[in-house]
Enzyme design. Sequence first.
Site, short mmCIF file in Angstrom:
data_model
loop_
_atom_site.label_atom_id
_atom_site.label_comp_id
_atom_site.label_asym_id
_atom_site.label_seq_id
_atom_site.Cartn_x
_atom_site.Cartn_y
_atom_site.Cartn_z
N ASN A 157 10.59 4.29 -5.13
CA ASN A 157 10.27 3.15 -4.26
C ASN A 157 11.53 2.54 -3.67
O ASN A 157 12.61 2.63 -4.26
CB ASN A 157 9.50 2.09 -5.06
CG ASN A 157 8.20 2.64 -5.62
OD1 ASN A 157 7.67 3.62 -5.10
ND2 ASN A 157 7.71 2.04 -6.69
N PRO A 179 0.83 -1.20 0.00
CA PRO A 179 0.00 0.00 0.00
C PRO A 179 0.87 1.26 0.00
O PRO A 179 1.93 1.26 0.61
CB PRO A 179 -0.79 -0.10 1.31
CG PRO A 179 -0.46 -1.41 1.93
CD PRO A 179 0.75 -1.96 1.26
N ASP A 180 0.42 2.27 -0.73
CA ASP A 180 1.09 3.57 -0.70
C ASP A 180 1.19 4.01 0.77
O ASP A 180 0.20 4.00 1.49
CB ASP A 180 0.22 4.57 -1.50
CG ASP A 180 0.89 5.91 -1.67
OD1 ASP A 180 1.79 6.24 -0.85
OD2 ASP A 180 0.53 6.64 -2.60
N PHE A 181 2.41 4.36 1.19
CA PHE A 181 2.62 4.74 2.60
C PHE A 181 1.62 5.79 3.07
O PHE A 181 1.25 5.83 4.22
CB PHE A 181 4.04 5.31 2.81
CG PHE A 181 5.13 4.29 2.68
CD1 PHE A 181 4.85 2.96 2.39
CD2 PHE A 181 6.45 4.66 2.85
CE1 PHE A 181 5.87 2.02 2.28
CE2 PHE A 181 7.48 3.73 2.74
CZ PHE A 181 7.19 2.42 2.44
N ARG A 182 1.23 6.64 2.13
CA ARG A 182 0.37 7.76 2.51
C ARG A 182 -1.13 7.43 2.41
O ARG A 182 -1.96 8.25 2.77
CB ARG A 182 0.66 8.98 1.62
CG ARG A 182 2.04 9.55 1.87
CD ARG A 182 2.38 10.61 0.83
NE ARG A 182 3.76 11.03 0.95
CZ ARG A 182 4.21 11.90 1.87
NH1 ARG A 182 3.38 12.45 2.72
NH2 ARG A 182 5.49 12.21 1.92
N HIS A 213 15.15 7.11 -3.31
CA HIS A 213 14.96 7.11 -1.85
C HIS A 213 15.71 5.96 -1.19
O HIS A 213 15.33 5.48 -0.14
CB HIS A 213 13.47 7.07 -1.51
CG HIS A 213 12.76 8.32 -1.93
ND1 HIS A 213 11.40 8.41 -2.13
CD2 HIS A 213 13.25 9.57 -2.21
CE1 HIS A 213 11.08 9.64 -2.50
NE2 HIS A 213 12.18 10.36 -2.57
N ASP A 264 11.39 -0.80 -2.59
CA ASP A 264 11.04 -2.21 -2.47
C ASP A 264 11.90 -3.15 -3.32
O ASP A 264 11.81 -4.37 -3.19
CB ASP A 264 9.56 -2.41 -2.79
CG ASP A 264 9.15 -1.77 -4.12
OD1 ASP A 264 9.94 -1.83 -5.08
OD2 ASP A 264 8.05 -1.20 -4.19
#
Length: 250
Positions: A98, A29-32, A115, A100
Amino acid sequence: MRKVAEEIIKAKFCIALTGAGISTESGIPDFRSKDGLWSRYDINEYGYLHSFLKNPAKVWKMLAEMAELFEKVKPNPAHYALAELEKLGLLKAVITQNIDGLHQEAGNKKVIEFHGSFNTLTCLNCGKKYSKEKIDLKNLPPRCSCNGILKPDIVFFGEPIPTKALNEALELANKSDLILVIGTSCAVYPAAALPIIVKRKGGKIIEINREESELSYLADYKLLGKAGEILPKVVEEVKKLMKNRLQKIQ
Ligand SMILES: [Zn+2]
């Protein structure tokens, strides 16, 4: 779809910029978003570098959950489509926001991680690097042989974008005449500047997002929907066009 495929074939230097939206279909899920990390963990207590330095054991609880999730998830058709475009020689690089590692897992060789990445960790005391696989997540926070605390090589809030990644991304954007913007609302700088750089130099922007974004007014093409459905179709179209051209030449 056909026009987008034509642009990709025609481009001399095409790059992609990806964000959380490309990995949601893999189950991250999108962190936000409302299911995201920041709905359960207070961003001020967990998201900043100073929060990590102040209480690493606490922040590591969230990081361990994140690491476990990353361990489980697999690339989705959108990641594989980008890997295929690179193999076809049509995509020069992926710049991702991302952490991941799914682009590399899908097969992309040239990936700039804006990031940082969770695949490696660094000792805050002596600087020794560790790979994620070597870390025991049962005793938090994980420590170095020198007893220093390990921090994953991801960018926390309050930390700058790694200089090497930033420089490489800017260099790539300056060379590009086409940028695919996938699963990112382009609200956060400096990533958001990359499509603008391409556009200012006369290049084109193809946006693939669930919904319109802050970038949409600049995009030459907008394909709204799931990246995992749209990108494989674009690649199919690209391959069809390439085959037709080859037949014409022969
Ligand atoms: Zn150490």
